[in-house]
Scaffold this motif. Structure first.
Motif, PDB file in Angstrom:
ATOM      1  N   ARG A   1       0.833  -1.084   0.303  1.00 53.00           N
ATOM      2  CA  ARG A   1      -0.342  -0.218   0.115  1.00 53.00           C
ATOM      3  C   ARG A   1       0.657   1.240  -0.042  1.00 53.00           C
ATOM      4  NH1 ARG A   1      -4.055  -1.663   4.520  1.00 53.00           N
ATOM      5  NH2 ARG A   1      -2.876  -2.560   5.584  1.00 53.00           N
ATOM      6  N   GLU A   2       0.792   2.106  -0.402  1.00 56.86           N
ATOM      7  CA  GLU A   2       1.108   3.599  -1.070  1.00 56.86           C
ATOM      8  C   GLU A   2       1.387   4.293   0.753  1.00 56.86           C
ATOM      9  OE1 GLU A   2       3.262   6.036  -2.668  1.00 56.86           O
ATOM     10  OE2 GLU A   2       2.703   4.162  -3.465  1.00 56.86           O
ATOM     11  N   VAL A   3       0.159   4.041   1.242  1.00 57.72           N
ATOM     12  CA  VAL A   3       0.418   4.947   2.825  1.00 57.72           C
ATOM     13  C   VAL A   3       2.038   4.035   3.530  1.00 57.72           C
ATOM     14  CG1 VAL A   3      -1.208   3.509   4.034  1.00 57.72           C
ATOM     15  CG2 VAL A   3      -0.324   5.789   4.888  1.00 57.72           C
ATOM     16  N   PHE A   4       2.011   2.683   2.934  1.00 56.09           N
ATOM     17  CA  PHE A   4       2.999   1.872   3.792  1.00 56.09           C
ATOM     18  C   PHE A   4       4.148   2.704   2.791  1.00 56.09           C
ATOM     19  CE2 PHE A   4      -0.354  -0.793   5.406  1.00 56.09           C
ATOM     20  CZ  PHE A   4      -0.043  -0.815   6.767  1.00 56.09           C
ATOM     21  N   LYS A   5       3.988   2.737   1.662  1.00 57.17           N
ATOM     22  CA  LYS A   5       5.495   3.090   1.411  1.00 57.17           C
ATOM     23  C   LYS A   5       5.912   4.292   1.705  1.00 57.17           C
ATOM     24  CE  LYS A   5       4.540   0.787  -3.389  1.00 57.17           C
ATOM     25  NZ  LYS A   5       5.977  -0.118  -2.887  1.00 57.17           N
ATOM     26  N   GLN A   6       5.500   5.380   1.418  1.00 55.47           N
ATOM     27  CA  GLN A   6       5.385   6.753   2.082  1.00 55.47           C
ATOM     28  C   GLN A   6       5.713   7.130   3.163  1.00 55.47           C
ATOM     29  OE1 GLN A   6       2.010   9.352   1.631  1.00 55.47           O
ATOM     30  NE2 GLN A   6       2.062   8.716  -0.469  1.00 55.47           N
ATOM     31  N   PHE A   7       5.515   5.776   4.411  1.00 54.08           N
ATOM     32  CA  PHE A   7       5.631   6.098   5.537  1.00 54.08           C
ATOM     33  C   PHE A   7       6.789   5.622   6.140  1.00 54.08           C
ATOM     34  CE2 PHE A   7       6.975   3.819   9.815  1.00 54.08           C
ATOM     35  CZ  PHE A   7       6.306   4.486  11.157  1.00 54.08           C
ATOM     36  N   PHE A   8       7.657   4.933   5.250  1.00 49.58           N
ATOM     37  CA  PHE A   8       8.541   4.356   5.262  1.00 49.58           C
ATOM     38  C   PHE A   8       9.263   4.649   4.517  1.00 49.58           C
ATOM     39  CE2 PHE A   8       5.907  -0.522   5.062  1.00 49.58           C
ATOM     40  CZ  PHE A   8       6.187  -0.641   7.047  1.00 49.58           C
ATOM     41  N   THR A   9       9.135   5.328   3.867  1.00 50.57           N
ATOM     42  CA  THR A   9      10.162   6.509   2.770  1.00 50.57           C
ATOM     43  C   THR A   9      10.446   7.812   3.902  1.00 50.57           C
ATOM     44  OG1 THR A   9       9.744   5.583   0.687  1.00 50.57           O
ATOM     45  CG2 THR A   9      10.601   7.340   0.994  1.00 50.57           C
ATOM     46  N   HIS A  10       9.539   8.121   4.294  1.00 47.50           N
ATOM     47  CA  HIS A  10       9.325   9.169   5.830  1.00 47.50           C
ATOM     48  C   HIS A  10      10.530   8.995   7.089  1.00 47.50           C
ATOM     49  CE1 HIS A  10       8.441  13.006   7.618  1.00 47.50           C
ATOM     50  NE2 HIS A  10       8.529  12.383   8.271  1.00 47.50           N
ATOM     51  N   ARG A  11      10.196   7.297   7.595  1.00 50.70           N
ATOM     52  CA  ARG A  11      11.233   7.566   8.723  1.00 50.70           C
ATOM     53  C   ARG A  11      12.869   7.123   7.640  1.00 50.70           C
ATOM     54  NH1 ARG A  11       9.199  10.181  11.155  1.00 50.70           N
ATOM     55  NH2 ARG A  11      10.979   9.738  12.761  1.00 50.70           N
ATOM     56  N   ALA A  12      12.975   6.887   6.937  1.00 49.87           N
ATOM     57  CA  ALA A  12      14.290   6.259   6.410  1.00 49.87           C
ATOM     58  C   ALA A  12      14.754   7.977   5.973  1.00 49.87           C
ATOM     59  CB  ALA A  12      14.711   5.981   4.690  1.00 49.87           C
ATOM     60  N   ALA A  13      14.395   8.636   5.623  1.00 48.72           N
ATOM     61  CA  ALA A  13      15.206  10.164   5.622  1.00 48.72           C
ATOM     62  C   ALA A  13      14.951  10.862   7.148  1.00 48.72           C
ATOM     63  CB  ALA A  13      13.659  10.947   4.913  1.00 48.72           C
ATOM     64  N   ALA A  14      13.760  10.363   7.695  1.00 53.85           N
ATOM     65  CA  ALA A  14      14.300  10.744   9.424  1.00 53.85           C
ATOM     66  C   ALA A  14      15.801  10.901   9.662  1.00 53.85           C
ATOM     67  CB  ALA A  14      13.609  10.445  10.065  1.00 53.85           C
ATOM     68  N   ARG A  15      15.722   8.926   9.996  1.00 55.72           N
ATOM     69  CA  ARG A  15      16.713   8.263  10.347  1.00 55.72           C
ATOM     70  C   ARG A  15      18.194   8.642   9.168  1.00 55.72           C
ATOM     71  NH1 ARG A  15      13.283   7.133  13.583  1.00 55.72           N
ATOM     72  NH2 ARG A  15      13.211   5.553  13.811  1.00 55.72           N
ATOM     73  N   ASN A  16      17.798   9.429   8.114  1.00 54.92           N
ATOM     74  CA  ASN A  16      19.128   9.435   7.267  1.00 54.92           C
ATOM     75  C   ASN A  16      19.692  10.900   8.610  1.00 54.92           C
ATOM     76  OD1 ASN A  16      20.149   8.230   5.605  1.00 54.92           O
ATOM     77  ND2 ASN A  16      18.592   8.980   3.957  1.00 54.92           N
ATOM     78  N   ALA A  17      18.600  12.002   8.639  1.00 54.70           N
ATOM     79  CA  ALA A  17      18.793  13.098   9.064  1.00 54.70           C
ATOM     80  C   ALA A  17      19.957  12.530  10.457  1.00 54.70           C
ATOM     81  CB  ALA A  17      17.546  13.873   9.881  1.00 54.70           C
ATOM     82  N   MET A  18      19.440  11.699  11.590  1.00 54.82           N
ATOM     83  CA  MET A  18      19.920  11.197  12.298  1.00 54.82           C
ATOM     84  C   MET A  18      21.559  11.239  12.211  1.00 54.82           C
ATOM     85  SD  MET A  18      16.708   9.202  14.567  1.00 54.82           S
ATOM     86  CE  MET A  18      16.582   8.570  15.666  1.00 54.82           C
ATOM     87  N   ILE A  19      21.636   9.965  11.260  1.00 52.97           N
ATOM     88  CA  ILE A  19      23.303   9.730  11.202  1.00 52.97           C
ATOM     89  C   ILE A  19      23.858  11.146  11.137  1.00 52.97           C
ATOM     90  CG2 ILE A  19      24.062   8.587   9.300  1.00 52.97           C
ATOM     91  CD1 ILE A  19      21.590   6.495   8.711  1.00 52.97           C
ATOM     92  N   ALA A  20      23.540  11.631  10.195  1.00 56.02           N
ATOM     93  CA  ALA A  20      24.505  13.006   9.800  1.00 56.02           C
ATOM     94  C   ALA A  20      24.502  13.952  11.437  1.00 56.02           C
ATOM     95  CB  ALA A  20      23.196  13.884   9.169  1.00 56.02           C
ATOM     96  N   LYS A  21      23.602  13.381  12.244  1.00 54.30           N
ATOM     97  CA  LYS A  21      23.448  14.818  13.420  1.00 54.30           C
ATOM     98  C   LYS A  21      24.735  13.164  14.230  1.00 54.30           C
ATOM     99  CE  LYS A  21      19.357  16.938  13.866  1.00 54.30           C
ATOM    100  NZ  LYS A  21      17.981  16.710  14.604  1.00 54.30           N
ATOM    101  N   ALA A  22      24.845  12.331  13.972  1.00 56.50           N
ATOM    102  CA  ALA A  22      25.792  11.173  15.235  1.00 56.50           C
ATOM    103  C   ALA A  22      26.693  11.709  14.832  1.00 56.50           C
ATOM    104  CB  ALA A  22      24.773  10.017  15.200  1.00 56.50           C
ATOM    105  N   GLN A  23      27.095  11.560  12.960  1.00 58.24           N
ATOM    106  CA  GLN A  23      28.250  11.890  12.551  1.00 58.24           C
ATOM    107  C   GLN A  23      28.742  12.796  12.702  1.00 58.24           C
ATOM    108  OE1 GLN A  23      27.225  11.246   8.133  1.00 58.24           O
ATOM    109  NE2 GLN A  23      27.937   8.942   8.105  1.00 58.24           N
ATOM    110  N   ALA A  24      27.556  14.185  12.514  1.00 59.25           N
ATOM    111  CA  ALA A  24      28.677  15.399  12.821  1.00 59.25           C
ATOM    112  C   ALA A  24      29.050  15.713  14.828  1.00 59.25           C
ATOM    113  CB  ALA A  24      27.344  16.379  12.859  1.00 59.25           C
ATOM    114  N   GLU A  25      28.620  14.514  16.060  1.00 62.19           N
ATOM    115  CA  GLU A  25      28.731  14.527  16.942  1.00 62.19           C
ATOM    116  C   GLU A  25      30.263  13.552  17.539  1.00 62.19           C
ATOM    117  OE1 GLU A  25      28.891  15.421  21.371  1.00 62.19           O
ATOM    118  OE2 GLU A  25      28.001  16.246  19.513  1.00 62.19           O
ATOM    119  N   ILE A  26      29.851  12.625  16.399  1.00 65.86           N
ATOM    120  CA  ILE A  26      31.390  11.944  16.694  1.00 65.86           C
ATOM    121  C   ILE A  26      32.721  12.975  15.901  1.00 65.86           C
ATOM    122  CG2 ILE A  26      32.726  10.366  15.952  1.00 65.86           C
ATOM    123  CD1 ILE A  26      29.530   9.068  15.049  1.00 65.86           C
ATOM    124  N   ARG A  27      32.674  13.955  14.818  1.00 65.88           N
ATOM    125  CA  ARG A  27      33.448  14.583  14.291  1.00 65.88           C
ATOM    126  C   ARG A  27      33.993  15.428  16.059  1.00 65.88           C
ATOM    127  NH1 ARG A  27      30.188  13.986   9.719  1.00 65.88           N
ATOM    128  NH2 ARG A  27      31.979  12.095   8.277  1.00 65.88           N
TER     129      ARG A  27
END
Length: 146
Positions: A33-59
Motif C-alpha cells: 500500500r502507498e500509505v506504507f511506502k510513504q511512511f517507510f520512506t519518510h522514516r528512512a529520511a528521518a534516520r538519514n537526519a539522525m545519522i548526519a547528527k551522530a556523525q557530526a557529534e562524533i567528529r
C-alpha cells in the motif's frame, strides 16, 4: 570521562541507525500500500537526519564516524535481514520494522545509561530517544491499520 568512550558508543548507535535506515528503505520497496511506502520512506529520511547528527557529534568529539555499510564484528545487522521476512506483505513489513526499532531504542537507552557518555552526546541521544518513542507510537498506529 574520555571522548574515546563516547565516540565508541556513538559509533555503535550510528551502525544501528544505518541499519534502521536501510530497513526502512527495504520496507518501502516491498510494501503493497502507498500509505506504507510513504511512511517507510519518510522514516528512512528521518534516520538519514539522525545519522548526519551522530556523525557530526562524533567528529565534534574528535573521532571518525563508522563507515556506512561497513560490517563490524559487534554490529547487529537486524535490519539488513528483513528482506527475507518481507514478501510484499505490509503486515510483515511493519512487524520487521517494529522489531528493528525496538532493538534501536534499546541500543540508545543502553548508551544513555553509560556514565562515561559526554554531555553533548547524551543530549543528542536523548533527542533521538524522544523521536524513537514517537516512531514507536506511529508504528503501533500503522500496525492497527493493517
Amino acid at each position: 570521562m574520555t571522548n574515546d568512550k563516547s565516540i565508541s558508543i556513538l559509533n555503535d548507535v550510528l551502525e544501528t541507525l544505518v541499519d534502521s535506515r536501510d530497513g526502512y528503505q527495504k520496507a518501502a520497496e516491498v510494501a503493497d500500500r502507498e500509505v506504507f511506502k510513504q511512511f517507510f520512506t519518510h522514516r528512512a529520511a528521518a534516520r538519514n537526519a539522525m545519522i548526519a547528527k551522530a556523525q557530526a557529534e562524533i567528529r565534534y568529539l574528535g573521532g571518525e564516524p563508522a563507515e556506512e555499510g561497513t560490517i563490524l564484528a559487534k554490529a547487529h545487522r537486524m535490519f539488513l535481514s528483513i528482506s527475507s521476512a518481507l514478501e510484499g506483505n505490509d503486515e510483515a513489513a511493519v512487524e520487521a520494522v517494529e522489531n528493528g526499532e525496538e532493538y534501536l531504542r534499546n541500543k540508545v537507552n543502553d548508551a544513555l545509561a553509560n556514565e562515561e557518555l559526554a554531555t553533548t552526546a547524551k543530549a543528542l541521544l536523548s533527542g533521538f530517544n524522544g523521536e524513537l518513542r514517537a516512531d514507536g507510537r506511529l508504528l503501533d498506529h500503522l500496525e492497527a491499520s493493517v
